[in-house]
Design a protein around this motif. Sequence first.
Motif, PDB file in Angstrom:
ATOM      1  N   TYR A 107       0.675  -1.272  -0.125  1.00 41.59           N
ATOM      2  CA  TYR A 107       0.032   0.008   0.037  1.00 41.59           C
ATOM      3  C   TYR A 107       0.958   1.505  -0.041  1.00 41.59           C
ATOM      4  CZ  TYR A 107      -2.776  -3.584   2.595  1.00 41.59           C
ATOM      5  OH  TYR A 107      -3.544  -4.733   2.792  1.00 41.59           O
ATOM      6  N   TYR A 114       0.307   5.279   1.106  1.00 40.79           N
ATOM      7  CA  TYR A 114      -0.446   6.018   2.022  1.00 40.79           C
ATOM      8  C   TYR A 114       0.095   7.555   1.965  1.00 40.79           C
ATOM      9  CZ  TYR A 114      -2.827   2.179   4.260  1.00 40.79           C
ATOM     10  OH  TYR A 114      -3.623   0.898   4.204  1.00 40.79           O
ATOM     11  N   GLN A 141      -0.010  11.028   4.495  1.00 38.90           N
ATOM     12  CA  GLN A 141      -0.464  11.560   5.617  1.00 38.90           C
ATOM     13  C   GLN A 141      -0.334  13.149   5.782  1.00 38.90           C
ATOM     14  OE1 GLN A 141       1.152  10.106   9.420  1.00 38.90           O
ATOM     15  NE2 GLN A 141      -0.910  10.186  10.356  1.00 38.90           N
ATOM     16  N   LEU A 154      -4.324   8.923   7.505  1.00 36.14           N
ATOM     17  CA  LEU A 154      -3.671   8.228   6.543  1.00 36.14           C
ATOM     18  C   LEU A 154      -4.772   8.055   5.362  1.00 36.14           C
ATOM     19  CD1 LEU A 154      -1.901   5.800   8.586  1.00 36.14           C
ATOM     20  CD2 LEU A 154      -0.532   6.898   7.014  1.00 36.14           C
ATOM     21  N   PHE A 165       3.898   6.907   3.262  1.00 31.75           N
ATOM     22  CA  PHE A 165       4.174   5.650   4.056  1.00 31.75           C
ATOM     23  C   PHE A 165       3.759   4.648   3.003  1.00 31.75           C
ATOM     24  CE2 PHE A 165       5.382   6.863   8.070  1.00 31.75           C
ATOM     25  CZ  PHE A 165       4.769   8.120   8.551  1.00 31.75           C
ATOM     26  N   GLN A 172      -0.725  -4.455   9.174  1.00 34.28           N
ATOM     27  CA  GLN A 172      -0.024  -3.726   8.217  1.00 34.28           C
ATOM     28  C   GLN A 172       1.279  -3.214   8.791  1.00 34.28           C
ATOM     29  OE1 GLN A 172      -1.860  -0.658   5.757  1.00 34.28           O
ATOM     30  NE2 GLN A 172      -3.554  -2.038   5.171  1.00 34.28           N
ATOM     31  N   PHE A 185       4.467  -0.891   8.457  1.00 34.75           N
ATOM     32  CA  PHE A 185       4.816   0.497   7.545  1.00 34.75           C
ATOM     33  C   PHE A 185       6.299   0.719   7.552  1.00 34.75           C
ATOM     34  CE2 PHE A 185       0.953   2.590   7.116  1.00 34.75           C
ATOM     35  CZ  PHE A 185      -0.067   1.834   7.966  1.00 34.75           C
ATOM     36  N   GLY A 186       6.606   1.436   6.419  1.00 34.71           N
ATOM     37  CA  GLY A 186       8.134   1.786   6.251  1.00 34.71           C
ATOM     38  C   GLY A 186       8.162   3.061   7.389  1.00 34.71           C
ATOM     39  N   PRO A 187       9.379   3.636   7.152  1.00 29.30           N
ATOM     40  CA  PRO A 187       9.725   4.929   8.141  1.00 29.30           C
ATOM     41  C   PRO A 187       9.148   6.178   7.434  1.00 29.30           C
ATOM     42  CG  PRO A 187      11.504   4.110   6.928  1.00 29.30           C
ATOM     43  CD  PRO A 187      10.519   3.072   6.704  1.00 29.30           C
ATOM     44  N   ARG A 247       9.459  12.088   3.550  1.00 28.79           N
ATOM     45  CA  ARG A 247       8.890  13.500   3.605  1.00 28.79           C
ATOM     46  C   ARG A 247       9.001  14.134   2.264  1.00 28.79           C
ATOM     47  NH1 ARG A 247       7.275  13.951   8.694  1.00 28.79           N
ATOM     48  NH2 ARG A 247       7.884  12.609  10.193  1.00 28.79           N
ATOM     49  N   TYR A 271      -3.495   1.424  16.330  1.00 32.26           N
ATOM     50  CA  TYR A 271      -2.224   1.443  16.045  1.00 32.26           C
ATOM     51  C   TYR A 271      -1.948   2.655  16.804  1.00 32.26           C
ATOM     52  CZ  TYR A 271      -1.807  -1.623  11.898  1.00 32.26           C
ATOM     53  OH  TYR A 271      -1.944  -2.622  10.809  1.00 32.26           O
ATOM     54  N   LYS A 310       6.998   9.437  13.348  1.00 32.63           N
ATOM     55  CA  LYS A 310       7.257   8.061  12.888  1.00 32.63           C
ATOM     56  C   LYS A 310       6.122   7.390  12.130  1.00 32.63           C
ATOM     57  CE  LYS A 310      11.158   7.634  15.249  1.00 32.63           C
ATOM     58  NZ  LYS A 310      12.615   7.352  14.811  1.00 32.63           N
ATOM     59  N   GLU A 311       6.385   5.987  11.828  1.00 35.33           N
ATOM     60  CA  GLU A 311       5.390   5.448  10.996  1.00 35.33           C
ATOM     61  C   GLU A 311       4.444   4.683  12.299  1.00 35.33           C
ATOM     62  OE1 GLU A 311       8.448   4.592  11.464  1.00 35.33           O
ATOM     63  OE2 GLU A 311       8.775   2.528  11.566  1.00 35.33           O
ATOM     64  N   PRO A 312       3.028   4.519  11.576  1.00 31.65           N
ATOM     65  CA  PRO A 312       2.200   3.769  12.701  1.00 31.65           C
ATOM     66  C   PRO A 312       2.842   2.329  13.024  1.00 31.65           C
ATOM     67  CG  PRO A 312       1.057   4.762  10.749  1.00 31.65           C
ATOM     68  CD  PRO A 312       2.613   4.820  10.472  1.00 31.65           C
ATOM     69  N   LEU A 345       1.086  -1.356  14.920  1.00 33.21           N
ATOM     70  CA  LEU A 345       0.301  -2.174  15.547  1.00 33.21           C
ATOM     71  C   LEU A 345       0.333  -2.161  16.972  1.00 33.21           C
ATOM     72  CD1 LEU A 345      -2.372  -3.862  15.080  1.00 33.21           C
ATOM     73  CD2 LEU A 345      -0.910  -5.804  15.158  1.00 33.21           C
ATOM     74  N   PHE A 400      -8.427   4.096   8.163  1.00 31.12           N
ATOM     75  CA  PHE A 400      -7.712   4.882   9.476  1.00 31.12           C
ATOM     76  C   PHE A 400      -8.624   5.747   9.799  1.00 31.12           C
ATOM     77  CE2 PHE A 400      -3.362   2.624   9.754  1.00 31.12           C
ATOM     78  CZ  PHE A 400      -3.449   2.041   8.762  1.00 31.12           C
ATOM     79  N   GLY A 401      -8.614   5.810  11.305  1.00 30.79           N
ATOM     80  CA  GLY A 401      -9.118   7.169  11.961  1.00 30.79           C
ATOM     81  C   GLY A 401      -7.770   8.353  11.598  1.00 30.79           C
TER      82      GLY A 401
END
Lengths: 118, 112
Positions: free
Chosen positions: A33, A35, A37, A43, A90, A107, A109-111, A114, B36, B42-44, B46, B102-103
């Motif tokens: 995926y 995304y 943000q 997201l 992301f 899921q 996620f990668g870091p 930006r 999450y 940073k990334e989300p 879980l 996602f919220g």
Amino acid sequence: NAGVTQTPKFRILKIGQSMTLQCTQDMNHNYMYWYRQDPGMGLKLIYYSVGAGITDKGEVPNGYNVSRSTTEDFPLRLELAAPSQTSVYFCASSLPRGAPTGGQETQYFGPGTRLLVL
Amino acid sequence: RKEVEQDPGPFNVPEGATVAFNCTYSNSASQSFFWYRQDCRKEPKLLMSVYSSGNEDGRFTAQLNRASQYISLLIRDSKLSDSATYLCVVNKAGGGYQKVTFGTGTKLQVIP
């Protein structure tokens, strides 16, 4: 396992330039995926892929393209950068429900990348 | 109505306090639910899945109420390290794809 890796970490683009955001995962996940943000926002899904050679649009695909030639890689292409594309991007991966390992919807996620478009 | 709604906060609580977040979802066909955690810049990641029977992981308890279409997260004995944004996530499978929503997240700040 490196998990999900993304490059670059940060990039400044001028309006009209193009670039490719790289994403690689080494977990043999089928689903991947992209995304974006925006500050203070949730997201939003740009594109997704359920396997090599298969991609589809998410909620906000305009201005982006993707390809999935291998299980590991899912690059995101911006053809004509616009200020509205300033965001944090992301990449994520997951296994689908019912996968042989027992199903894994989490899921990973990668870091993030930006991106600033000026 | 948004598909997934959360109170954005911020929730400012003292260390040791108990805090609860709610999340409502609009699609009654939603099938799986998650919390999450996302630290600043940073990334989300879980935190935990949410089951109808409720589930607990240490100081964290998640509940699902399908009839009222909401999910909750309870954090007991808050630590400074719990400061983060908590994202509610709702999945709905269909057409070979999981629609993941996602919220916008609830921000928690634990104060010394």
